[in-house]
Design an enzyme around this catalytic site. Structure first.
Site, PDB file in Angstrom:
ATOM      1  N   HIS A 128     138.634  50.930  -9.686  1.00 27.83           N
ATOM      2  CA  HIS A 128     137.949  51.336  -8.457  1.00 27.83           C
ATOM      3  C   HIS A 128     136.478  51.513  -8.829  1.00 27.83           C
ATOM      4  O   HIS A 128     135.916  52.596  -8.740  1.00 27.83           O
ATOM      5  CB  HIS A 128     138.570  52.617  -7.885  1.00 27.83           C
ATOM      6  CG  HIS A 128     138.241  52.881  -6.443  1.00 27.83           C
ATOM      7  ND1 HIS A 128     139.209  53.032  -5.468  1.00 27.83           N
ATOM      8  CD2 HIS A 128     137.058  53.024  -5.803  1.00 27.83           C
ATOM      9  CE1 HIS A 128     138.619  53.273  -4.302  1.00 27.83           C
ATOM     10  NE2 HIS A 128     137.302  53.277  -4.487  1.00 27.83           N
ATOM     11  N   ASN A 299     142.007  47.738   3.239  1.00 27.72           N
ATOM     12  CA  ASN A 299     141.180  48.897   3.570  1.00 27.72           C
ATOM     13  C   ASN A 299     140.422  48.547   4.838  1.00 27.72           C
ATOM     14  O   ASN A 299     139.650  47.590   4.869  1.00 27.72           O
ATOM     15  CB  ASN A 299     140.177  49.201   2.449  1.00 27.72           C
ATOM     16  CG  ASN A 299     140.872  49.696   1.188  1.00 27.72           C
ATOM     17  OD1 ASN A 299     142.080  49.946   1.181  1.00 27.72           O
ATOM     18  ND2 ASN A 299     140.113  49.846   0.123  1.00 27.72           N
ATOM     19  N   TYR A 301     138.009  49.971   8.078  1.00 29.12           N
ATOM     20  CA  TYR A 301     137.186  51.035   8.655  1.00 29.12           C
ATOM     21  C   TYR A 301     136.607  50.662  10.022  1.00 29.12           C
ATOM     22  O   TYR A 301     136.548  51.481  10.912  1.00 29.12           O
ATOM     23  CB  TYR A 301     136.045  51.399   7.699  1.00 29.12           C
ATOM     24  CG  TYR A 301     136.566  52.124   6.469  1.00 29.12           C
ATOM     25  CD1 TYR A 301     136.755  53.493   6.482  1.00 29.12           C
ATOM     26  CD2 TYR A 301     136.929  51.409   5.325  1.00 29.12           C
ATOM     27  CE1 TYR A 301     137.272  54.153   5.382  1.00 29.12           C
ATOM     28  CE2 TYR A 301     137.446  52.060   4.210  1.00 29.12           C
ATOM     29  CZ  TYR A 301     137.619  53.431   4.248  1.00 29.12           C
ATOM     30  OH  TYR A 301     138.142  54.084   3.169  1.00 29.12           O
TER      31      TYR A 301
HETATM   32  O1  IFM Z   1     134.643  55.825  -0.400  1.00 28.37           O
HETATM   33  C1  IFM Z   1     134.906  54.470  -0.233  1.00 28.37           C
HETATM   34  C2  IFM Z   1     135.980  54.012  -1.190  1.00 28.37           C
HETATM   35  O2  IFM Z   1     135.646  54.285  -2.511  1.00 28.37           O
HETATM   36  C3  IFM Z   1     136.203  52.528  -1.058  1.00 28.37           C
HETATM   37  N1  IFM Z   1     136.418  52.157   0.315  1.00 28.37           N
HETATM   38  C4  IFM Z   1     135.489  52.647   1.296  1.00 28.37           C
HETATM   39  C5  IFM Z   1     135.344  54.148   1.168  1.00 28.37           C
HETATM   40  C6  IFM Z   1     134.388  54.684   2.235  1.00 28.37           C
HETATM   41  O3  IFM Z   1     133.137  54.088   2.112  1.00 28.37           O
END
Ligand code: IFM
Length: 469
Positions: A128, A299, A301
């Protein structure tokens, strides 16, 4: 504001569906130089003037390295099935190669055992973003040798923990590491060169495929996969220039990663667009990248809106924005998942990150973060809409368990469902955490008849968004 009922129209849920919370090592652990940990590229990057909004770094973060037991109790108290965390490569192998650090290995050993004792499945991520800085000095991800160092690291960790972790993710968000780290340079290691960025993306994918092959050959039984950050891309207008640019942006974000993983080839239109910036690819690389995986993490958002005129202003849409300036757009998650399911032969999918940064107010020991609760509930409902349209989902994880170091934004942006006071390190469940816990409690109580995922009779209508009481 009453949050939507995310599962309103679901009759039964896949028996093996996993609910969780997620974090990453650099963002929460702190203890940057303790017990033999080496520096990562983020430790080094944070020292550069002006790169982190509040001038902060990960030296202390949430002090999770010290408070891990209390944090595991917190996770257990939420009633989740799984905890997604990452291993800090420079904590377990400080130089990225050579000697392993026993203290670092012991830390993750205790963490995994601590999760298992509490009945929580460990979902481990190997990378990560916190590459050992020593490897960066030798060229980092742009250098092909790093691919082999990663495979060694993956094998070492799997040998140590592969008998106990439910899943191993190779990389989290290769697009971010490649493009924000090497094209725009706003993330570590701060390089600004598109050709380098594309070579990095290829090496990340290659190291993923080779690591999966190696772990399989070693007999590792954990589920193996990768996590991508994805968004549907939509043109800002019906103009041909916007449509053409949208196709390339979608190609660079989604198809550049999905095509090699599931079709063993980079998209031809993106290769042509890249011209001299296209990566060097050796014989056999594409075959290795397409090694079958057990799951794919997504992921999500927000969506992307693309204008040929330049950067698009998210304020112009009139949609609610998070504190990151990202539109709240749950329907984009449904659109994305349904499209992926149409265009690729997919393994089971997980939402490995989803959540929002909002300006929280800590008052009388409470954080009434209604907007975050609403965000999470609406995105779960959007995932359910996709499930109702045939997408095979096996998990959902909130980003993030607790407020933490949000990379170039420092500690100014808070994504946690648990509030962290960075002066005292006191953790407090926000209302969103209380809601998630109650949601899971009710949902689990309702899951009376276990059923196999492939025998589920899904409701026909998409889940309805409830507003008001
Ligand atoms: O905080 C980050 C994470 O480390 C990786 N994906 C997006 C998140 C929010 O920006």
């Amino acid at each position: 504001m009453t949050p939507v009922n995310p599962l309103k129209n679901i009759k039964k849920f896949p028996d093996n569906f996993v609910w969780g919370v997620a974090t990453s090592a650099f963002q929460i652990e702190g203890a940057a130089a303790e017990d033999g940990k080496g520096p990562s590229i983020w430790d080094t990057f944070c020292r550069l003037p002006g790169v982190i909004a509040d001038g902060s770094n990960g030296d202390d973060a949430c002090q999770h390295y010290r408070m891990w037991e209390q944090d595991l109790d917190l996770i257990a108290d939420l009633g989740v099935d799984a905890y997604r965390f990452s291993v800090s490569w420079p904590r377990v192998r400080p130089g990225g190669a050579g000697k392993w650090n026993q203290h670092g290995l012991d830390f993750y050993e205790k963490l995994v055992d601590g999760l298992l004792v509490r009945g929580i499945q460990p979902y481990l991520t190997l990378n990560h973003w916190d590459l050992p800085d020593e490897l960066q000095q030798q060229g980092g991800w742009a250098h092909r040798d790093t691919v082999h160092r990663f495979v060694e690291y993956a094998r070492g960790m799997a040998k140590r923990l592969g008998d106990r972790v439910a899943s191993i993710t190779t990389h989290n968000e290769p697009w971010v590491m490649a493009m924000l780290g090497h094209e725009s340079g706003i993330f570590a290691p701060g390089i600004k060169d598109r050709g380098t960025a594309m070579q990095v993306s290829h090496h990340l994918l290659l190291s993923h495929g080779l690591a999966v092959q190696a772990l399989r050959a070693d007999g590792v039984s954990s589920k193996l996969g990768i996590v991508l950050n994805l968004s549907p891309m939509q043109p800002a207008s019906a103009a041909q220039a916007d449509i053409d640019k949208t196709r390339i942006e979608d190609g660079c974000l989604l198809r550049w990663y999905m095509d090699p993983l599931f079709k063993a080839a980079y998209p031809a239109d993106v290769m042509e667009y890249l011209g001299k910036d296209a990566p060097a690819i050796a014989a056999g690389d594409m075959h290795a990248i397409a090694e079958p995986i057990d799951f794919l993490g997504v992921n999500y958002y927000t969506r992307g809106v693309v204008s040929a005129q330049g950067a698009w202003d998210s304020k112009s849409s009139g949609l609610e924005l998070t504190d990151m300036g990202w539109e709240v757009y749950p329907e984009g998650l449904t659109e994305l998942l349904v499209r992926m399911n149409r265009d690729y032969e997919l393994p089971p999918l997980y939402i490995t990150e989803n959540g929002g940064a909002f300006k929280d107010r800590f008052e009388d020991g409470r954080v009434h973060d209604v907007r975050r609760t609403d965000y999470i509930a609406r995105h779960i409902a959007a995932m359910v809409d996709a499930m109702n349209q045939g997408v095979r989902m096996e998990g959902y994880m909130v980003w993030s368990l607790m407020d933490n170091f949000e990379w170039a934004s420092g500690y100014e942006k808070r994504f946690g469902i648990v509030h962290v006071d960075y002066h005292t390190q006191v953790r407090t469940l926000k209302d969103s955490a209380l809601w998630y816990r109650e949601f899971l409690r009710k949902h689990k109580a309702e899951r009376k008849t276990p059923a196999k995922a492939d025998q589920i009779a899904w409701a026909n209508e998409p889940a309805t968004v409830l507003t008001g009481a």
